[in-house]
Design an enzyme around this catalytic site. Structure first.
Site, PDB file in Angstrom:
ATOM      1  N   HIS A  20      45.406  30.467  45.594  1.00  0.00           N
ATOM      2  CA  HIS A  20      44.221  30.794  44.952  1.00  0.00           C
ATOM      3  C   HIS A  20      44.228  31.180  43.490  1.00  0.00           C
ATOM      4  CE1 HIS A  20      41.555  30.224  48.546  1.00  0.00           C
ATOM      5  NE2 HIS A  20      42.620  30.002  49.055  1.00  0.00           N
ATOM      6  N   ASP A 123      36.423  33.432  43.378  1.00  0.00           N
ATOM      7  CA  ASP A 123      36.791  32.714  44.345  1.00  0.00           C
ATOM      8  C   ASP A 123      35.843  32.679  45.477  1.00  0.00           C
ATOM      9  OD1 ASP A 123      38.307  32.595  47.148  1.00  0.00           O
ATOM     10  OD2 ASP A 123      39.744  31.690  45.539  1.00  0.00           O
TER      11      ASP A 123
END
Length: 481
Positions: A20, A123
């Site tokens: 990520h 995120d």
């Protein structure tokens, strides 16, 4: 450096996990090159992995910076210095890691209140980010780290719950209301679909948070998954923009070699590759979080040796002291493979390796980033999914774009016991041979190259991702206070 008039200031908050963090840093750099002032929020240990890259960008008068917050490892019950999911080695540690992510809310909110950016890209695993953005009256964009295809599959499974009607874990079912036919079994689903655990509640919160957010930003390109990109936006009604492949923002070898972390072996590795024929080397890597058992690593080694192919194999094991036997390697393996292969222990310069002309195939865990990097490099893949959405991505590679051969790993497996074996050496040998040698391999390679060409065009001026990214920035300029 002072902000220019009408310049957007966007904060990026990545999950502290390589899969990520790396693409969101790339995305921030990509946006900064389009004139945005970009600030990346991370923790001290994670910052060291990309600070040199950001410094090089700043020397080119690109407005990008790193803003650091302390990671509450000890407060969450983790060892001091455990600031990244790659350091998590058990389900118990995983639970504490997610607790630490919750504790980041207050310091992140304080940072945003001080700096007052125009937008927050955060995120999925920070559901509280939408709440912070609402307080500041700025848009929050969600980053999942995966593509439109797995997003659509997840949505269908959550909405229709087809797996709940099955008695057997091995019985196949069709994922409903999607373009194309996607077949799965219960055992291929993430564990939070099958039992309530700490991720179940977090993902429920994340989805509710996403629905209140401004929209979703996706590391993909329209030409790769057009039916699913349309389904996500038009049928599911989500606001979304595709801006990938973001790995292509790394244009020189130094950026590629240091992407995610500096890879000390890259010069030796590239020199070795340059001595090999085109399409003759198999690259084997299972991402930053996969920890195979000793027994499974032995099967991989035996399968690679039996195939007779040349290879680069990345393994998450430390080098032992000289003379000490490595239990996960067959006796004398490295000696016998001196000319045939290289073993990288630790971090590899994946983008550099994949784009080398000697690499003809990629054995992968089917993480979205690795899959997309394989597509971008134009190489066919041996698919060995393990957990998260990886078993969905395998279906996309093998049945969707048809550039993958399944190795036969058919159950969701996040943690391994020491003697666990998912795939035997014979299956490994067979799958790698199908991807590397013969007419079928050449046909897959041809399809992969065509996708790779589309990927590169997508991020160039006038390309689908370039256009979508600029469309998003224009919309933010019009809507930001």
């Amino acid at each position: 450096m002072d902000s220019k008039p009408n310049q957007l200031h966007i904060y990026f908050l990545p999950l502290l996990s390589p899969g990520h963090l790396i693409p969101l840093v790339d995305m921030a750099r990509q946006f900064a090159r389009l004139g945005v002032k970009a600030s990346i929020i991370t923790t001290p240990l994670n910052a060291t992995n990309f600070s040199k890259t950001i410094e090089r960008d700043k020397q080119l008068d690109i407005e990008i910076s790193i803003r650091q917050v302390k990671f509450p490892s000890v407060e969450a019950g983790l060892p001091e210095g455990c600031e990244n999911a790659a350091s998590v080695t058990s389900p118990e540690m995983s639970l504490k890691f997610y607790k630490a992510l919750d504790l980041l809310q207050q310091p992140v909110e304080q940072l945003l209140e001080e700096d007052r950016p125009d937008c927050l890209v955060a995120d999925l695993f920070f559901p509280w980010a939408t709440e912070i953005a609402a307080k500041l009256r700025i848009p929050r964009l969600v980053f999942h780290g995966i593509g439109f295809f797995p997003l659509c599959v997840y949505h269908s499974l959550r909405t229709h719950k087809p797996h709940k009607k099955l008695e057997s874990d091995s019985e196949a079912f069709i994922v409903p209301d999607l373009p194309g036919t996607i077949k799965l079994t219960k055992r291929q689903l993430p564990d939070h679909f099958q039992e309530v655990n700490h991720l179940t509640e977090l993902i429920d919160k994340a989805i509710k948070s996403e629905l209140k957010s401004y929209g979703v930003i996706v590391n993909s390109f329209h030409e790769l998954e057009p039916a699913y990109s349309e389904h996500y936006r038009k049928v599911m009604g989500r606001k979304a923009w595709h801006v990938g492949p973001v790995s292509l923002c790394n244009r020189d070898n130094e950026d590629k070699a240091q992407r995610g972390r500096a890879a000390s072996i890259h010069e030796k590795c590239l020199s070795w590759l340059s001595s090999k024929k085109p399409n003759s080397v198999l690259y084997v890597c299972f991402g930053s979080l996969s920890l195979f058992s000793t027994a499974q690593l032995l099967e991989i080694a035996n399968g690679l040796e039996a195939s007779g192919l040349q290879f680069i194999w990345v393994v998450r094991r430390e080098k032992t002291y000289d003379g000490e036997k490595e239990e996960w390697l067959p006796e004398g393996f490295e000696k016998r493979m001196e000319e045939k292969g290289i073993i990288i222990r630790g971090w590899s310069p994946q983008v550099l390796i994949l784009e080398h002309e000697a690499v003809g195939g990629f054995m992968t865990h089917c993480g979205w980033n690795s899959m997309l990097e394989g597509v971008t490099a134009g190489v066919p893949m041996v698919t060995w999914p393990l957990f998260a959405e990886q078993l969905f991505n395998e279906k996309f590679l093998t049945d969707g774009v048809r550039i993958g051969v399944a190795i036969g790993s058919e159950r969701w497996s996040r943690w391994f016991h020491e003697n666990d074996v998912l795939v035997k050496s014979e299956a490994i040998q067979k799958a790698v041979s199908l991807v590397m040698v013969g007419e079928e391999a050449e046909e897959m390679r041809s399809r992969a190259r065509a996708l790779g060409d589309m990927a590169k065009k997508a991020v160039e001026e006038g390309g689908s991702s370039y256009t979508d990214m600029n469309r998003l920035l224009e919309e933010l300029r019009l809507n930001c206070p």
